[in-house]
Design an enzyme around this catalytic site. Structure first.
Site, PDB file in Angstrom:
ATOM      1  N   ASP A 262      -9.689  -2.174   0.006  1.00 41.43           N
ATOM      2  CA  ASP A 262     -10.830  -1.621  -0.604  1.00 41.43           C
ATOM      3  C   ASP A 262     -11.953  -1.435   0.335  1.00 41.43           C
ATOM      4  O   ASP A 262     -12.059  -1.658   1.397  1.00 41.43           O
ATOM      5  CB  ASP A 262     -11.286  -2.487  -1.620  1.00 41.43           C
ATOM      6  CG  ASP A 262     -12.332  -2.107  -2.596  1.00 41.43           C
ATOM      7  OD1 ASP A 262     -12.299  -0.919  -2.819  1.00 41.43           O
ATOM      8  OD2 ASP A 262     -13.021  -2.984  -3.252  1.00 41.43           O
TER       9      ASP A 262
ATOM     10  N   GLY B  40     -15.020   4.036  -0.263  1.00 40.40           N
ATOM     11  CA  GLY B  40     -15.870   4.856  -0.717  1.00 40.40           C
ATOM     12  C   GLY B  40     -17.156   4.487   0.006  1.00 40.40           C
ATOM     13  O   GLY B  40     -18.137   5.366   0.432  1.00 40.40           O
ATOM     14  N   ARG B  41     -17.660   3.321   0.224  1.00 40.93           N
ATOM     15  CA  ARG B  41     -18.486   2.590   0.492  1.00 40.93           C
ATOM     16  C   ARG B  41     -18.821   3.070   1.959  1.00 40.93           C
ATOM     17  O   ARG B  41     -19.997   3.433   2.572  1.00 40.93           O
ATOM     18  CB  ARG B  41     -18.818   1.142  -0.002  1.00 40.93           C
ATOM     19  CG  ARG B  41     -19.356   1.041  -1.417  1.00 40.93           C
ATOM     20  CD  ARG B  41     -19.031  -0.440  -1.496  1.00 40.93           C
ATOM     21  NE  ARG B  41     -17.674  -0.571  -1.895  1.00 40.93           N
ATOM     22  CZ  ARG B  41     -16.899  -1.748  -1.746  1.00 40.93           C
ATOM     23  NH1 ARG B  41     -17.586  -2.790  -1.590  1.00 40.93           N
ATOM     24  NH2 ARG B  41     -15.788  -1.883  -2.051  1.00 40.93           N
TER      25      ARG B  41
ATOM     26  N   HIS C 153     -11.352   8.061   2.065  1.00 39.38           N
ATOM     27  CA  HIS C 153     -10.068   7.793   1.824  1.00 39.38           C
ATOM     28  C   HIS C 153      -9.198   8.340   3.160  1.00 39.38           C
ATOM     29  O   HIS C 153      -8.059   7.519   3.344  1.00 39.38           O
ATOM     30  CB  HIS C 153      -9.609   8.613   0.726  1.00 39.38           C
ATOM     31  CG  HIS C 153     -10.239   7.888  -0.678  1.00 39.38           C
ATOM     32  ND1 HIS C 153     -10.385   6.749  -0.869  1.00 39.38           N
ATOM     33  CD2 HIS C 153     -10.980   8.659  -1.495  1.00 39.38           C
ATOM     34  CE1 HIS C 153     -10.995   6.425  -1.976  1.00 39.38           C
ATOM     35  NE2 HIS C 153     -11.557   7.719  -2.591  1.00 39.38           N
TER      36      HIS C 153
ATOM     37  N   GLU D 149      -6.021   1.395 -13.302  1.00 39.18           N
ATOM     38  CA  GLU D 149      -7.433   1.679 -13.799  1.00 39.18           C
ATOM     39  C   GLU D 149      -8.105   2.749 -12.890  1.00 39.18           C
ATOM     40  O   GLU D 149      -9.116   3.386 -13.385  1.00 39.18           O
ATOM     41  CB  GLU D 149      -8.183   0.554 -13.598  1.00 39.18           C
ATOM     42  CG  GLU D 149      -7.879  -0.625 -14.547  1.00 39.18           C
ATOM     43  CD  GLU D 149      -6.550  -1.176 -14.284  1.00 39.18           C
ATOM     44  OE1 GLU D 149      -6.252  -1.651 -12.982  1.00 39.18           O
ATOM     45  OE2 GLU D 149      -6.032  -1.690 -15.102  1.00 39.18           O
TER      46      GLU D 149
ATOM     47  N   TRP E 141      -7.333   5.833 -12.505  1.00 41.86           N
ATOM     48  CA  TRP E 141      -7.332   6.992 -13.230  1.00 41.86           C
ATOM     49  C   TRP E 141      -8.997   7.274 -13.775  1.00 41.86           C
ATOM     50  O   TRP E 141      -8.927   8.366 -14.371  1.00 41.86           O
ATOM     51  CB  TRP E 141      -6.326   7.284 -14.513  1.00 41.86           C
ATOM     52  CG  TRP E 141      -5.006   6.874 -14.067  1.00 41.86           C
ATOM     53  CD1 TRP E 141      -4.237   5.784 -14.223  1.00 41.86           C
ATOM     54  CD2 TRP E 141      -4.194   8.046 -13.046  1.00 41.86           C
ATOM     55  NE1 TRP E 141      -2.919   6.134 -13.592  1.00 41.86           N
ATOM     56  CE2 TRP E 141      -2.880   7.454 -12.946  1.00 41.86           C
ATOM     57  CE3 TRP E 141      -4.392   9.268 -12.826  1.00 41.86           C
ATOM     58  CZ2 TRP E 141      -1.775   8.150 -12.393  1.00 41.86           C
ATOM     59  CZ3 TRP E 141      -3.257   9.916 -12.268  1.00 41.86           C
ATOM     60  CH2 TRP E 141      -2.038   9.526 -11.980  1.00 41.86           C
TER      61      TRP E 141
ATOM     62  N   LEU F  32      10.584  -3.261   9.107  1.00 42.75           N
ATOM     63  CA  LEU F  32       9.434  -3.891   8.189  1.00 42.75           C
ATOM     64  C   LEU F  32       9.793  -2.995   6.645  1.00 42.75           C
ATOM     65  O   LEU F  32      10.340  -1.895   6.922  1.00 42.75           O
ATOM     66  CB  LEU F  32       7.919  -3.306   8.666  1.00 42.75           C
ATOM     67  CG  LEU F  32       7.029  -3.444   7.856  1.00 42.75           C
ATOM     68  CD1 LEU F  32       6.416  -4.894   7.860  1.00 42.75           C
ATOM     69  CD2 LEU F  32       5.727  -2.675   8.163  1.00 42.75           C
TER      70      LEU F  32
HETATM   71  C1  IPE Z   1      -8.524  -1.807  -6.084  1.00 40.83           C
HETATM   72  O1  IPE Z   1      -9.697  -1.418  -5.873  1.00 40.83           O
HETATM   73  C2  IPE Z   1      -7.347  -0.997  -5.985  1.00 40.83           C
HETATM   74  C3  IPE Z   1      -7.238  -0.290  -4.966  1.00 40.83           C
HETATM   75  C4  IPE Z   1      -7.576  -0.829  -3.792  1.00 40.83           C
HETATM   76  C5  IPE Z   1      -6.088   0.556  -5.019  1.00 40.83           C
HETATM   77  P1  IPE Z   1     -10.794  -0.852  -6.845  1.00 40.83           P
HETATM   78  O2  IPE Z   1     -11.959  -0.340  -6.127  1.00 40.83           O
HETATM   79  O3  IPE Z   1     -10.298   0.078  -7.698  1.00 40.83           O
HETATM   80  O4  IPE Z   1     -11.281  -2.355  -7.718  1.00 40.83           O
HETATM   81  P2  IPE Z   1     -12.656  -2.430  -8.672  1.00 40.83           P
HETATM   82  O5  IPE Z   1     -12.607  -1.245  -9.668  1.00 40.83           O
HETATM   83  O6  IPE Z   1     -13.627  -2.597  -7.674  1.00 40.83           O
HETATM   84  O7  IPE Z   1     -12.219  -3.910  -9.276  1.00 40.83           O
HETATM   85  C1  IPE Z   2     -10.171   1.851  -2.083  1.00 42.79           C
HETATM   86  O1  IPE Z   2     -11.475   2.367  -1.998  1.00 42.79           O
HETATM   87  C2  IPE Z   2      -9.242   3.031  -2.359  1.00 42.79           C
HETATM   88  C3  IPE Z   2      -8.838   3.033  -3.942  1.00 42.79           C
HETATM   89  C4  IPE Z   2      -9.158   2.542  -4.661  1.00 42.79           C
HETATM   90  C5  IPE Z   2      -8.027   4.343  -3.973  1.00 42.79           C
HETATM   91  P1  IPE Z   2     -12.616   2.582  -2.812  1.00 42.79           P
HETATM   92  O2  IPE Z   2     -12.361   4.224  -3.450  1.00 42.79           O
HETATM   93  O3  IPE Z   2     -12.252   1.864  -4.051  1.00 42.79           O
HETATM   94  O4  IPE Z   2     -13.788   2.481  -2.073  1.00 42.79           O
HETATM   95  P2  IPE Z   2     -15.063   1.672  -2.903  1.00 42.79           P
HETATM   96  O5  IPE Z   2     -14.644   0.247  -3.183  1.00 42.79           O
HETATM   97  O6  IPE Z   2     -15.679   2.728  -3.709  1.00 42.79           O
HETATM   98  O7  IPE Z   2     -16.099   1.571  -1.589  1.00 42.79           O
HETATM   99 MG    MG Z   3     -13.255  -0.284  -4.514  1.00 45.70          MG
END
Ligand code: IPE
Ligand code: IPE
Ligand code: MG
Length: 228
Positions: free
Chosen positions: A15, A18-19, A32, A63, A65, A127
């Site tokens: 995770d 995006g940030r 990404h 979720e 999507w 692995l």
């Molecule tokens: C969890 O991250 C899903 C993946 C890393 C693929 P999200 O960014 O979707 O989770 P929430 O919405 O912050 O809980």
């Molecule tokens: C995790 O990073 C990747 C996916 C969920 C596909 P995020 O896209 O959730 O990044 P943040 O949490 O918005 O920073």
């Molecule tokens: Mg996230």
């Protein structure tokens, strides 16, 4: 002296992509892309420097999507690009590729690619890299129960575990990067007795030194499994 924990199965909620991008003034898609590079480096480290047999990575949730179509489309294209590129690494390092989750919601082309890579790498015993794709733990449990219902199997712990997408033994350690302290519908059944580690590092910046430190810490944890 007490014996140290051995880590066989590591799972990561990747995770913070995006940030990470936003903080740099970049579009989320760049986060990404950078995150896909981290998958490569962490996977290679697990192959070369650890006893880890299974690495399960949360790549797309049931979720996710809900995100704008442009981001979902980008993630699907990135997955295709990633898999095509990584196939060489899978062969080179004898990595078995596997996917969990309900990929029937993906395009026919992507489903075919996933199946082909699974088939081409299924004999490898290095692995196992497992990508969680359109994965949700509740969805996984529902599908497992439906499977058992159809085969009228007895409902017990072993049968449920077997019917899940993830028959890879116990999950030893879960890491979530990116600063949030939640599970976001990941591996709810398998996490029952896993150790948890939450890192503030966004996934694109997560590196092998941090992973090594987390593994070292894990080795010294006292795991009770309800006993003493
Ligand atoms: C969890 O991250 C899903 C993946 C890393 C693929 P999200 O960014 O979707 O989770 P929430 O919405 O912050 O809980
Ligand atoms: C995790 O990073 C990747 C996916 C969920 C596909 P995020 O896209 O959730 O990044 P943040 O949490 O918005 O920073
Ligand atoms: Mg996230």
């Amino acid at each position: 002296m007490e014996t140290k924990n051995n880590i066989k199965h590591l799972a990561i909620i990747m995770d913070g992509n995006g940030r990470w991008a936003k903080a740099k003034g970049l579009p989320r898609s760049k986060g990404h892309e950078a995150g896909a590079k981290t998958i490569e480096s962490i996977t290679r480290f697990c192959v070369d420097h650890t006893d880890i047999k299974t690495l399960t990575l949360y790549a797309f949730s049931t979720e996710n999507w809900k995100r704008p179509k442009s981001e979902v489309d980008f993630l699907m294209k990135l997955l295709e690009r990633y898999l095509k590129k990584e196939l060489r690494t899978y062969h080179e390092h004898k990595i078995r590729f596997h996917a969990i989750g309900d990929i029937s919601k993906f395009s026919a082309k992507l489903q075919k690619l996933i199946q082909e890579i699974k088939d081409q790498t299924k004999e490898y015993d290095g692995l196992t890299q497992v990508l969680a794709l359109n994965y949700g733990a509740r969805d996984e449990i529902i599908r497992a129960v439906q499977k058992l219902n159809a085969t009228t199997s007895e409902i017990n712990e072993a049968n449920i575990a077997q019917a899940l997408d993830t028959p890879y033994g116990e999950l030893d350690l879960l890491i979530r990067t990116g600063g949030e302290r939640r599970l976001s519908n990941f591996l709810l059944w398998q996490l029952s007795y896993s150790e948890l580690h939450f890192s503030d590092t966004p996934w694109p910046d997560f590196d092998v030194d941090e992973l090594q430190n987390i593994i070292d810490d894990f080795k010294n944890r006292k795991r009770n499994f309800g006993g003493l």
